[in-house]
Design a protein around this motif. Structure first.
Motif, PDB file in Angstrom:
ATOM      1  N   ALA A 212       2.409 -92.455 -20.743  1.00 49.00           N
ATOM      2  CA  ALA A 212       3.334 -91.922 -20.779  1.00 49.00           C
ATOM      3  C   ALA A 212       3.878 -91.157 -19.592  1.00 49.00           C
ATOM      4  N   ASN A 213       2.841 -90.481 -18.370  1.00 51.93           N
ATOM      5  CA  ASN A 213       2.831 -89.617 -17.428  1.00 51.93           C
ATOM      6  C   ASN A 213       2.650 -90.072 -16.385  1.00 51.93           C
ATOM      7  N   THR A 214       3.367 -90.369 -15.183  1.00 54.24           N
ATOM      8  CA  THR A 214       2.029 -90.917 -14.644  1.00 54.24           C
ATOM      9  C   THR A 214       2.654 -89.785 -13.261  1.00 54.24           C
ATOM     10  N   ASN A 215       3.600 -89.409 -13.153  1.00 58.01           N
ATOM     11  CA  ASN A 215       3.592 -88.360 -12.577  1.00 58.01           C
ATOM     12  C   ASN A 215       2.066 -87.262 -11.660  1.00 58.01           C
ATOM     13  N   TYR A 216       1.830 -87.850 -11.471  1.00 56.41           N
ATOM     14  CA  TYR A 216       0.465 -86.913 -10.684  1.00 56.41           C
ATOM     15  C   TYR A 216       1.136 -86.587  -9.095  1.00 56.41           C
ATOM     16  N   SER A 217      -0.242 -85.771  -8.614  1.00 57.61           N
ATOM     17  CA  SER A 217      -0.388 -85.284  -7.528  1.00 57.61           C
ATOM     18  C   SER A 217      -1.128 -86.211  -6.723  1.00 57.61           C
ATOM     19  N   ALA A 218       0.332 -86.743  -5.762  1.00 62.73           N
ATOM     20  CA  ALA A 218      -0.166 -87.535  -4.821  1.00 62.73           C
ATOM     21  C   ALA A 218      -1.169 -87.063  -3.660  1.00 62.73           C
ATOM     22  N   ALA A 219      -0.815 -85.534  -3.127  1.00 62.48           N
ATOM     23  CA  ALA A 219      -2.112 -84.908  -2.549  1.00 62.48           C
ATOM     24  C   ALA A 219      -3.643 -85.065  -3.233  1.00 62.48           C
ATOM     25  N   ASN A 220      -3.675 -84.770  -4.354  1.00 57.72           N
ATOM     26  CA  ASN A 220      -5.025 -84.646  -5.087  1.00 57.72           C
ATOM     27  C   ASN A 220      -5.512 -86.678  -5.000  1.00 57.72           C
ATOM     28  N   PHE A 221      -4.064 -87.393  -5.132  1.00 62.64           N
ATOM     29  CA  PHE A 221      -4.778 -89.187  -5.293  1.00 62.64           C
ATOM     30  C   PHE A 221      -5.213 -88.717  -3.824  1.00 62.64           C
TER      31      PHE A 221
ATOM     32  N   GLU B  89      -9.960 -77.659 -21.114  1.00 64.26           N
ATOM     33  CA  GLU B  89     -11.588 -77.381 -21.842  1.00 64.26           C
ATOM     34  C   GLU B  89     -11.618 -78.961 -22.037  1.00 64.26           C
ATOM     35  N   THR B  90     -10.937 -79.576 -22.844  1.00 63.07           N
ATOM     36  CA  THR B  90     -11.055 -80.815 -24.023  1.00 63.07           C
ATOM     37  C   THR B  90     -11.399 -81.777 -23.221  1.00 63.07           C
ATOM     38  N   VAL B  91     -11.327 -81.869 -21.842  1.00 61.61           N
ATOM     39  CA  VAL B  91     -11.841 -83.407 -21.293  1.00 61.61           C
ATOM     40  C   VAL B  91     -13.480 -82.955 -21.292  1.00 61.61           C
ATOM     41  N   ALA B  92     -14.053 -81.787 -21.417  1.00 64.97           N
ATOM     42  CA  ALA B  92     -15.267 -81.705 -21.508  1.00 64.97           C
ATOM     43  C   ALA B  92     -15.970 -82.127 -22.582  1.00 64.97           C
ATOM     44  N   ASP B  93     -15.398 -82.647 -23.597  1.00 66.30           N
ATOM     45  CA  ASP B  93     -15.577 -82.434 -25.160  1.00 66.30           C
ATOM     46  C   ASP B  93     -16.610 -83.967 -24.913  1.00 66.30           C
ATOM     47  N   SER B  94     -15.631 -85.172 -24.261  1.00 69.64           N
ATOM     48  CA  SER B  94     -16.478 -86.367 -24.308  1.00 69.64           C
ATOM     49  C   SER B  94     -16.502 -87.160 -23.135  1.00 69.64           C
ATOM     50  N   LEU B  95     -16.348 -88.543 -23.065  1.00 71.65           N
ATOM     51  CA  LEU B  95     -15.549 -89.073 -21.901  1.00 71.65           C
ATOM     52  C   LEU B  95     -14.057 -89.788 -22.672  1.00 71.65           C
ATOM     53  N   ASP B  96     -14.695 -90.195 -23.646  1.00 74.14           N
ATOM     54  CA  ASP B  96     -13.057 -90.755 -24.218  1.00 74.14           C
ATOM     55  C   ASP B  96     -12.061 -89.738 -24.213  1.00 74.14           C
ATOM     56  N   SER B  97     -11.788 -87.927 -24.095  1.00 75.48           N
ATOM     57  CA  SER B  97     -11.181 -87.220 -24.201  1.00 75.48           C
ATOM     58  C   SER B  97     -11.010 -87.267 -23.396  1.00 75.48           C
ATOM     59  N   PHE B  98     -11.949 -87.302 -22.102  1.00 74.66           N
ATOM     60  CA  PHE B  98     -10.376 -87.362 -20.578  1.00 74.66           C
ATOM     61  C   PHE B  98      -9.797 -88.439 -20.726  1.00 74.66           C
ATOM     62  N   VAL B  99     -10.282 -89.833 -21.253  1.00 73.09           N
ATOM     63  CA  VAL B  99      -9.868 -90.776 -20.904  1.00 73.09           C
ATOM     64  C   VAL B  99      -8.072 -91.099 -21.481  1.00 73.09           C
ATOM     65  N   GLU B 100      -8.495 -90.639 -22.676  1.00 71.77           N
ATOM     66  CA  GLU B 100      -7.224 -90.067 -23.295  1.00 71.77           C
ATOM     67  C   GLU B 100      -5.923 -89.187 -22.369  1.00 71.77           C
ATOM     68  N   GLN B 101      -6.182 -88.343 -21.468  1.00 72.56           N
ATOM     69  CA  GLN B 101      -5.806 -87.733 -21.328  1.00 72.56           C
ATOM     70  C   GLN B 101      -4.188 -88.378 -20.171  1.00 72.56           C
ATOM     71  N   PRO B 102      -2.922 -87.773 -19.993  1.00 73.00           N
ATOM     72  CA  PRO B 102      -2.059 -88.173 -19.286  1.00 73.00           C
ATOM     73  C   PRO B 102      -2.750 -88.729 -17.731  1.00 73.00           C
ATOM     74  N   ALA B 103      -1.896 -89.356 -16.654  1.00 77.06           N
ATOM     75  CA  ALA B 103      -2.999 -89.726 -15.746  1.00 77.06           C
ATOM     76  C   ALA B 103      -2.430 -88.764 -14.824  1.00 77.06           C
ATOM     77  N   ALA B 104      -1.476 -87.737 -15.028  1.00 82.87           N
ATOM     78  CA  ALA B 104      -1.596 -86.492 -13.895  1.00 82.87           C
ATOM     79  C   ALA B 104      -3.306 -85.018 -14.192  1.00 82.87           C
ATOM     80  N   VAL B 105      -3.452 -85.693 -15.463  1.00 86.22           N
ATOM     81  CA  VAL B 105      -4.575 -84.939 -15.845  1.00 86.22           C
ATOM     82  C   VAL B 105      -6.037 -85.627 -14.856  1.00 86.22           C
ATOM     83  N   ARG B 106      -6.004 -86.596 -15.591  1.00 90.61           N
ATOM     84  CA  ARG B 106      -6.923 -87.793 -15.096  1.00 90.61           C
ATOM     85  C   ARG B 106      -7.152 -87.607 -13.680  1.00 90.61           C
ATOM     86  N   VAL B 107      -6.185 -87.284 -13.104  1.00 96.25           N
ATOM     87  CA  VAL B 107      -6.324 -87.207 -11.097  1.00 96.25           C
ATOM     88  C   VAL B 107      -6.490 -85.947 -11.357  1.00 96.25           C
TER      89      VAL B 107
END
Length: 291
Positions: A12-21, A105-123
């Motif tokens: 849903a959210n593709t507005n990730y940080s261009a600088a971080n990308f 903090e939930t990102v560290a729960d599992s790899l799936d938890s990371f993948v399920e995050q919005p694009a901005a969080v993934r970046v």
């Protein structure tokens, strides 16, 4: 339910940080010998972040960066089972990097938890892993030193081309070295050569605005080397980044136009595929009816 590795994930959210990308891609391009990523182009990284072709590429990239950030000596790839422990340990040691990033903090729960995050969080998570790897991975430090020994004189790769900026320090002043990394991007890092902080890399600038501000600061220094560095940033790096931004914006607009054109063609074909001429002659064909 975790996303399937074989099916696209809706983001849903593709507005990730261009600088971080841009920083992530620069690290992948410059230190691929250590990270061993299969991503070679910015478009491939963009597709991986958005999971347009499934989640496997994103998972593989995250595990490769986590291995580099954790300074693993073995070449055996990490598995999803390693993610929770290594992520938690890394987060405890790099709290200062996580400040200002969207890394729950939930990102560290599992790899799936990371993948399920919005694009901005993934970046932001991938950026965090890159920064941790740059600071602490001895293989990356060795690569930097090896390339630095090949050519002592600080030189700047031509900004008129899109060639990789070589691993050569711009300048070395008072036990500090300035490094420029990036392919179609530019990131300037400061490396401390003191005994206490030897090998630590601090990101100084990666956007045109940051480079312009840093250049103004450097040009007020007493050191002639730093003044020259500031002039190089103003005359070469800032214009190059501005050109790349305009080029990327033109490419994005072209992709949007192409996507809209394809969508319109699809809608037209869908609406007209079964459309046939209407026969208003009600008497035609009655002879075929059996009364």
């Amino acid at each position: 339910m975790s996303p399937s590795a074989n099916s696209p994930t809706e983001v849903a959210n593709t507005n990730y940080s261009a600088a971080n990308f841009a920083s992530i891609f620069a690290v992948l391009s410059t230190f691929n010998e250590v990270i061993r990523s299969n991503i070679k182009e910015p478009e491939e990284l963009h597709a991986a972040v958005l999971c347009t072709e499934g989640t496997q590429k994103l998972s593989d990239l995250a595990l490769a960066l986590l291995a580099a950030a954790s300074c693993r000596k073995t070449r055996t790839p990490l598995s999803a089972g390693h993610w929770p422990k290594l992520c938690s340990e890394l987060a405890g040691n790099t709290v200062f990097i996580l400040k200002g990033l969207q890394v729950p903090e939930t990102v560290a729960d599992s790899l799936d938890s990371f993948v399920e995050q919005p694009a901005a969080v993934r970046v932001d998570v991938l950026y965090w892993l890159c920064e941790a790897a740059l600071m602490d991975n001895p293989a990356i430090k060795e690569l930097v030193d090896r390339e630095a020994n090949k050519m002592r004189k600080p030189t700047l790769a031509s900004t008129a081309t899109q060639e990789l900026v070589r691993l050569e320090p711009f300048a070395e002043v008072s036990k500090q070295r300035y490094w420029m990394f990036g392919d179609k991007t530019r990131q300037l890092y400061l490396e401390s050569m003191s005994q206490r902080a030897r090998g630590k890399l601090e990101l100084l600038a990666q956007t045109p605005e940051e480079f312009a501000s840093l250049a103004q600061s450097l040009e007020t220094e007493r050191s002639a080397v730093l003044k020259e560095l500031g002039q190089v940033l103003t005359d070469e790096v800032v214009p190059y980044l501005e050109y790349q931004i305009k080029k990327r914006e033109r490419a994005e607009r072209a992709m949007q136009r192409q996507a809209m054109a394809l969508a319109n063609v699809h809608i037209y074909e869908t609406r007209t595929r079964k459309r046939q001429r209407v026969n208003y002659n009600v008497d035609e064909g009655l002879e075929a009816i059996d009364y």
